[in-house]
Enzyme design. Structure first.
Site, mmCIF file in Angstrom:
data_model
loop_
_atom_site.group_PDB
_atom_site.id
_atom_site.type_symbol
_atom_site.label_atom_id
_atom_site.label_comp_id
_atom_site.label_asym_id
_atom_site.label_seq_id
_atom_site.Cartn_x
_atom_site.Cartn_y
_atom_site.Cartn_z
ATOM 1 N N GLY A 37 64.321 -50.586 45.944
ATOM 2 C CA GLY A 37 65.254 -51.699 46.122
ATOM 3 C C GLY A 37 64.621 -53.021 45.735
ATOM 4 N N VAL A 81 68.758 -44.110 45.939
ATOM 5 C CA VAL A 81 67.803 -43.533 46.900
ATOM 6 C C VAL A 81 68.482 -42.715 47.997
ATOM 7 C CG1 VAL A 81 66.039 -45.321 46.506
ATOM 8 C CG2 VAL A 81 67.670 -45.584 48.404
ATOM 9 N N ASN A 88 61.714 -49.974 50.971
ATOM 10 C CA ASN A 88 62.476 -51.183 51.315
ATOM 11 C C ASN A 88 63.984 -51.013 51.167
ATOM 12 O OD1 ASN A 88 62.979 -54.283 51.399
ATOM 13 N ND2 ASN A 88 63.762 -53.651 49.394
ATOM 14 N N SER A 121 63.638 -53.004 61.009
ATOM 15 C CA SER A 121 64.499 -54.152 61.339
ATOM 16 C C SER A 121 64.329 -54.437 62.819
ATOM 17 C CB SER A 121 65.959 -53.780 61.048
ATOM 18 O OG SER A 121 66.846 -54.718 61.617
ATOM 19 N N TYR A 131 73.952 -48.594 61.582
ATOM 20 C CA TYR A 131 72.776 -49.251 60.995
ATOM 21 C C TYR A 131 71.625 -49.213 62.007
ATOM 22 C CZ TYR A 131 69.834 -52.943 58.957
ATOM 23 O OH TYR A 131 68.775 -53.657 58.423
ATOM 24 N N LYS A 176 67.978 -47.433 61.661
ATOM 25 C CA LYS A 176 66.716 -48.182 61.684
ATOM 26 C C LYS A 176 65.820 -47.750 62.856
ATOM 27 C CE LYS A 176 67.070 -50.773 57.971
ATOM 28 N NZ LYS A 176 66.102 -50.738 56.860
HETATM 29 N N1 LIG Z 1 68.168 -59.337 55.133
HETATM 30 C C1 LIG Z 1 68.008 -59.114 56.428
HETATM 31 O O1 LIG Z 1 68.421 -59.923 57.289
HETATM 32 C C2 LIG Z 1 67.279 -57.883 56.889
HETATM 33 C C3 LIG Z 1 66.843 -57.821 58.207
HETATM 34 C C4 LIG Z 1 66.161 -56.686 58.649
HETATM 35 C C5 LIG Z 1 65.913 -55.644 57.777
HETATM 36 N N2 LIG Z 1 66.362 -55.730 56.494
HETATM 37 C C6 LIG Z 1 66.075 -54.589 55.631
HETATM 38 O O2 LIG Z 1 65.370 -55.025 54.486
HETATM 39 C C7 LIG Z 1 65.663 -54.183 53.380
HETATM 40 C C8 LIG Z 1 66.098 -55.034 52.202
HETATM 41 O O3 LIG Z 1 67.290 -55.717 52.585
HETATM 42 P P1 LIG Z 1 67.829 -57.013 51.838
HETATM 43 O O4 LIG Z 1 68.449 -57.848 52.885
HETATM 44 O O5 LIG Z 1 66.809 -57.576 50.941
HETATM 45 O O6 LIG Z 1 69.033 -56.337 51.026
HETATM 46 P P2 LIG Z 1 69.684 -56.692 49.607
HETATM 47 O O7 LIG Z 1 69.491 -58.114 49.238
HETATM 48 O O8 LIG Z 1 71.069 -56.134 49.691
HETATM 49 O O9 LIG Z 1 68.816 -55.796 48.593
HETATM 50 C C9 LIG Z 1 68.758 -54.415 48.756
HETATM 51 C C10 LIG Z 1 68.016 -53.805 47.594
HETATM 52 O O10 LIG Z 1 68.055 -52.379 47.751
HETATM 53 C C11 LIG Z 1 68.777 -51.804 46.656
HETATM 54 N N3 LIG Z 1 69.534 -50.665 47.138
HETATM 55 C C12 LIG Z 1 70.507 -50.633 48.076
HETATM 56 N N4 LIG Z 1 71.008 -49.388 48.195
HETATM 57 C C13 LIG Z 1 70.318 -48.631 47.305
HETATM 58 C C14 LIG Z 1 70.389 -47.276 46.930
HETATM 59 N N5 LIG Z 1 71.247 -46.404 47.508
HETATM 60 N N6 LIG Z 1 69.551 -46.820 45.964
HETATM 61 C C15 LIG Z 1 68.670 -47.668 45.360
HETATM 62 N N7 LIG Z 1 68.567 -48.967 45.673
HETATM 63 C C16 LIG Z 1 69.394 -49.437 46.634
HETATM 64 C C17 LIG Z 1 69.634 -52.931 46.111
HETATM 65 O O11 LIG Z 1 70.010 -52.745 44.759
HETATM 66 P P3 LIG Z 1 71.434 -52.075 44.359
HETATM 67 O O12 LIG Z 1 72.435 -52.510 45.377
HETATM 68 O O13 LIG Z 1 71.717 -52.574 42.984
HETATM 69 O O14 LIG Z 1 71.189 -50.593 44.381
HETATM 70 C C18 LIG Z 1 68.676 -54.107 46.257
HETATM 71 O O15 LIG Z 1 67.715 -54.105 45.233
HETATM 72 C C19 LIG Z 1 66.735 -53.205 53.865
HETATM 73 O O16 LIG Z 1 66.132 -51.988 54.238
HETATM 74 C C20 LIG Z 1 67.326 -53.912 55.072
HETATM 75 O O17 LIG Z 1 67.887 -53.017 56.002
HETATM 76 C C21 LIG Z 1 67.031 -56.824 56.015
#
Ligand SMILES: NC(=O)c1ccc[n+]([C@@H]2O[C@H](COP(=O)([O-])OP(=O)(O)OC[C@H]3O[C@@H](n4cnc5c(N)ncnc54)[C@H](OP(=O)(O)O)[C@@H]3O)[C@@H](O)[C@H]2O)c1
Length: 233
Positions: free
Chosen positions: A7, A60, A86, A138, A151, A155
């Site tokens: 990701g 993934v 990630n 998370s 979710y 997690k």
């Molecule tokens: N942002 C927050 O507040 C937060 C807080 C706690 C934890 N997290 C965790 O941090 C991680 C990253 O989150 P983010 O907020 O940066 O999300 P994001 O901006 O939506 O980015 C997610 C990334 O993962 C890819 N992805 C999603 N589903 C996928 C799949 N099935 N296969 C391959 N790639 C996939 C997306 O690309 P495509 O959609 O093009 O596939 C993108 O590159 C996640 O695990 C999330 O749960 C985020």
């Protein structure tokens, strides 16, 4: 050093890629969008022409695609120092009224992706007797996050997987780290109308990941909990 970041085209994953390139690390990233992958590769190549940036379109949530991505990376690299599981999805909702498939799809993407990715890469890492695996958990790995039923379940499960993996790899020289961020600016938040400093910057999460990587091999940060200064949303 060589790092896999799943990701890696948006949000936290992209920020980790950027920081690791700055630190002189080659990266391999995936996502579902070939267009996004090529755009990020070309952006990064512009700033870091000497670094290797591998890309492969991968969903993934599909074990066979995760395995194919692992094989692709292994066909280019004979050592892998860092794996960052990630990629993840967030679907708002409550257990009581979510559609049946919502939990399955989030567990496939948020948990099994990391399981299959790790299984694919361990045959390279184990003989090295060194390496760092970071699972992007998370704060929803620690508490029932409001309106985030499946979710949160996914997690918690990822954190449980991380704990067991940590234990099993303790004697093998491989560090396993759970990063548990609170609200962080990323595509996942859409265009929510909040002041910039209400959420963390994705680079802050990248910095704690790097911090976990650069420690001496005798130390591991097992759990990193990082929240916005103003607390949870
Ligand atoms: N942002 C927050 O507040 C937060 C807080 C706690 C934890 N997290 C965790 O941090 C991680 C990253 O989150 P983010 O907020 O940066 O999300 P994001 O901006 O939506 O980015 C997610 C990334 O993962 C890819 N992805 C999603 N589903 C996928 C799949 N099935 N296969 C391959 N790639 C996939 C997306 O690309 P495509 O959609 O093009 O596939 C993108 O590159 C996640 O695990 C999330 O749960 C985020």
């Amino acid at each position: 050093m060589k790092a896999i970041i799943t990701g890696g085209t948006k949000g936290i994953g992209k920020a980790i890629g950027q920081l690791f390139l700055e630190k002189g690390v080659d990266i391999a990233i995936n996502s579902r969008s070939q267009v996004d992958l090529e755009a990020v590769q070309s952006e990064f190549k512009g700033s870091f022409p000497e670094r290797e940036i591998l890309i492969k379109q991968t969903d993934v949530s599909k074990p066979e695609e995760v395995k194919a991505f692992g094989e692709f990376v292994k066909s280019h690299w004979d050592k892998i120092d860092i794996l960052i599981n990630n990629a993840g999805v967030y679907v708002m909702g409550q257990l009581l009224d979510e559609d049946e498939d919502v939990m399955v799809s989030q567990i496939n993407t948020n948990l099994y992706s990391a399981v299959h990715m790790t299984r694919s890469i361990l045959p390279v890492m184990l003989p090295q007797n060194a390496g760092t695996i970071i699972n992007m958990c998370s704060i929803a790995s620690l508490m029932s996050y409001p309106n985030s039923g499946s979710y949160t379940v996914s997690k918690f499960a990822l954190h449980g997987y991380t704990k067991v993996l940590r234990d099993e790899l303790k004697e093998k020289g491989i560090r396993v780290v759970a990063v548990m961020p609170g609200a962080t600016w990323s595509a996942a938040w859409g265009d929510i109308d909040l002041p910039k400093d209400r959420l963390m910057a994705a680079r802050d999460i990248a910095l704690v990941c790097w911090n976990a990587v650069e420690l001496s091999p005798s130390a591991v940060i097992e759990d990193i909990v990082i929240r916005p200064q103003l607390g949870d949303l």
